[in-house]
Design a protein around this motif. Structure first.
Motif, PDB file in Angstrom:
ATOM      1  N   ILE A 215      -2.314  40.180  -6.242  1.00  0.00           N
ATOM      2  CA  ILE A 215      -2.861  38.836  -6.140  1.00  0.00           C
ATOM      3  C   ILE A 215      -2.192  37.681  -5.920  1.00  0.00           C
ATOM      4  O   ILE A 215      -2.535  36.880  -4.792  1.00  0.00           O
ATOM      5  CB  ILE A 215      -3.683  38.630  -7.608  1.00  0.00           C
ATOM      6  CG1 ILE A 215      -4.493  39.579  -7.873  1.00  0.00           C
ATOM      7  CG2 ILE A 215      -4.066  37.277  -7.669  1.00  0.00           C
ATOM      8  CD1 ILE A 215      -5.311  39.869  -9.525  1.00  0.00           C
ATOM      9  N   ALA A 216      -1.013  37.740  -6.225  1.00  0.00           N
ATOM     10  CA  ALA A 216      -0.086  36.613  -6.069  1.00  0.00           C
ATOM     11  C   ALA A 216       0.175  36.710  -4.342  1.00  0.00           C
ATOM     12  O   ALA A 216       0.364  35.562  -4.010  1.00  0.00           O
ATOM     13  CB  ALA A 216       1.391  36.748  -6.900  1.00  0.00           C
ATOM     14  N   ALA A 217       0.400  37.819  -3.947  1.00  0.00           N
ATOM     15  CA  ALA A 217       0.602  37.538  -2.492  1.00  0.00           C
ATOM     16  C   ALA A 217      -0.553  37.321  -1.551  1.00  0.00           C
ATOM     17  O   ALA A 217      -0.412  36.803  -0.714  1.00  0.00           O
ATOM     18  CB  ALA A 217       1.154  39.116  -2.137  1.00  0.00           C
ATOM     19  N   ALA A 218      -1.634  37.781  -2.320  1.00  0.00           N
ATOM     20  CA  ALA A 218      -2.817  37.214  -1.296  1.00  0.00           C
ATOM     21  C   ALA A 218      -3.190  35.722  -1.419  1.00  0.00           C
ATOM     22  O   ALA A 218      -3.600  35.221  -0.527  1.00  0.00           O
ATOM     23  CB  ALA A 218      -4.072  37.954  -1.930  1.00  0.00           C
ATOM     24  N   VAL A 219      -2.685  35.171  -2.568  1.00  0.00           N
ATOM     25  CA  VAL A 219      -3.016  33.603  -3.005  1.00  0.00           C
ATOM     26  C   VAL A 219      -1.838  33.115  -1.774  1.00  0.00           C
ATOM     27  O   VAL A 219      -2.085  31.860  -1.347  1.00  0.00           O
ATOM     28  CB  VAL A 219      -2.631  33.431  -4.240  1.00  0.00           C
ATOM     29  CG1 VAL A 219      -2.592  31.798  -4.582  1.00  0.00           C
ATOM     30  CG2 VAL A 219      -3.663  33.730  -5.221  1.00  0.00           C
ATOM     31  N   GLY A 220      -0.593  33.612  -1.842  1.00  0.00           N
ATOM     32  CA  GLY A 220       0.399  33.202  -0.927  1.00  0.00           C
ATOM     33  C   GLY A 220      -0.115  33.117   0.563  1.00  0.00           C
ATOM     34  O   GLY A 220       0.146  31.968   1.289  1.00  0.00           O
ATOM     35  N   VAL A 221      -0.717  34.405   1.011  1.00  0.00           N
ATOM     36  CA  VAL A 221      -1.280  34.322   2.360  1.00  0.00           C
ATOM     37  C   VAL A 221      -2.411  33.184   2.546  1.00  0.00           C
ATOM     38  O   VAL A 221      -2.481  32.559   3.584  1.00  0.00           O
ATOM     39  CB  VAL A 221      -1.673  35.844   2.766  1.00  0.00           C
ATOM     40  CG1 VAL A 221      -2.092  35.846   4.182  1.00  0.00           C
ATOM     41  CG2 VAL A 221      -0.333  36.385   2.539  1.00  0.00           C
TER      42      VAL A 221
END
Length: 291
Positions: A215-221
């Motif tokens: 989820i953190a990676a998706a929010v970052g992208v």
């Protein structure tokens, strides 16, 4: 004292053991459909997605002033004033219907990540992969079901929001109609973008195997990379910014204009490429790593 032993059955005469039924891809789709639609996280995620989209659409349509709607058509627009007003109303109806896309895409990303990481956290992924030794059909079945569910809910939500805000705009003197092909394409594109984000996040979840991390990676992208690319004083980053997932995906739910950096099918191809790359990397790692 002698005992008489019963004659043993010949192996040749014994009936052949029943062969285990082979799990087809259709069976996998049914299995993934059941798993996705029977967990609370899916219900809550989709409910939040609908509430965000409808709520923000109603908020914009309710507080929209007639002067703002009239200004949307731009000064000196082609056609009569009535045509300009109709175009402005259609534009604002579409804007209202898609106002929640940024937040809805985050919900879709969370849904996609949890679809696979929840199985890693509970250990259910071992049972899924044991039933399908080839492994990849499990991932692809998850992607298909997730994309269909997200697209379907997104499509109903976007068209529903458009139809809900239309009477509000008519009460302000602007009649918006759902007879413009570009508007219909934009609404379908918005639903497709949500499905793409969900599949992209599914790939991240398979790669990272952690719900919080994916989820953190998706929010970052989706949220951090676009402003970061524009703030860093490097020209090549500015040139790449329109090809980020949220930037290209944003063009999928808007009516094309001459000022767009990425237009039409190019935006669709770029957005799909993000999901495909994520899924391909996930497939390679799923095949190589232990569950």
């Amino acid at each position: 004292m002698s005992t008489t032993s019963a004659p043993s059955r010949s192996h040749a005469g014994a009936p052949a053991p029943a062969q285990r039924g082979k799990l087809t891809f259709g069976g996998l789709l049914v299995s993934e459909w059941i798993k996705l639609t029977t967990v609370r996280s899916t219900v809550w995620s989709l409910a939040i997605l609908v509430l965000i989209s409808v709520g923000l659409g109603l908020l914009i349509a309710t507080f929209l002033e007639a002067g703002d709607a009239g200004a949307a058509s731009g000064p000196g627009g082609p056609g009569s004033p009535a045509d300009a007003a109709a175009a402005a109303a259609t534009d604002w109806a579409l804007t209202s219907a898609t106002a929640g896309m940024s937040m809805a895409s985050l919900v879709a990303a969370i849904l996609g990540a949890l679809n696979i990481t929840s199985e890693y956290s509970t250990g259910m992924i071992r049972s899924s992969l044991a039933a399908v030794p080839k492994r990849l059909p499990v991932l692809f079945a998850k992607a298909v079901v997730l994309a269909l569910v997200t697209f379907g809910v997104g499509l109903i939500t976007l068209f529903g929001t458009y139809l809900i805000v239309t009477p509000i705009l008519e009460g302000k003197g602007f009649e918006a109609h759902l007879d413009d092909p570009q508007t219909v394409i934009a609404l379908i594109g918005g639903a497709a973008y949500l499905a793409i984000v969900a599949v992209f996040s599914l790939g991240l979840g398979t790669i990272i195997r952690s719900g919080a991390g994916a989820i953190a990676a998706a929010v970052g992208v989706l949220l951090i990379l676009p402003p970061l690319f524009l703030l860093v004083p490097l020209e090549w980053l500015h040139d790449l910014a329109p090809y980020l997932l949220s930037s290209a995906g944003g063009q999928m739910h808007t009516i094309p204009t001459g000022s767009m950096d990425v237009e039409g099918w190019v935006a669709v191809i770029v957005s799909v490429a993000w999901a495909v790359v994520s899924l391909v990397v996930a497939a390679v790692l799923l095949k190589r790593r232990d569950a």
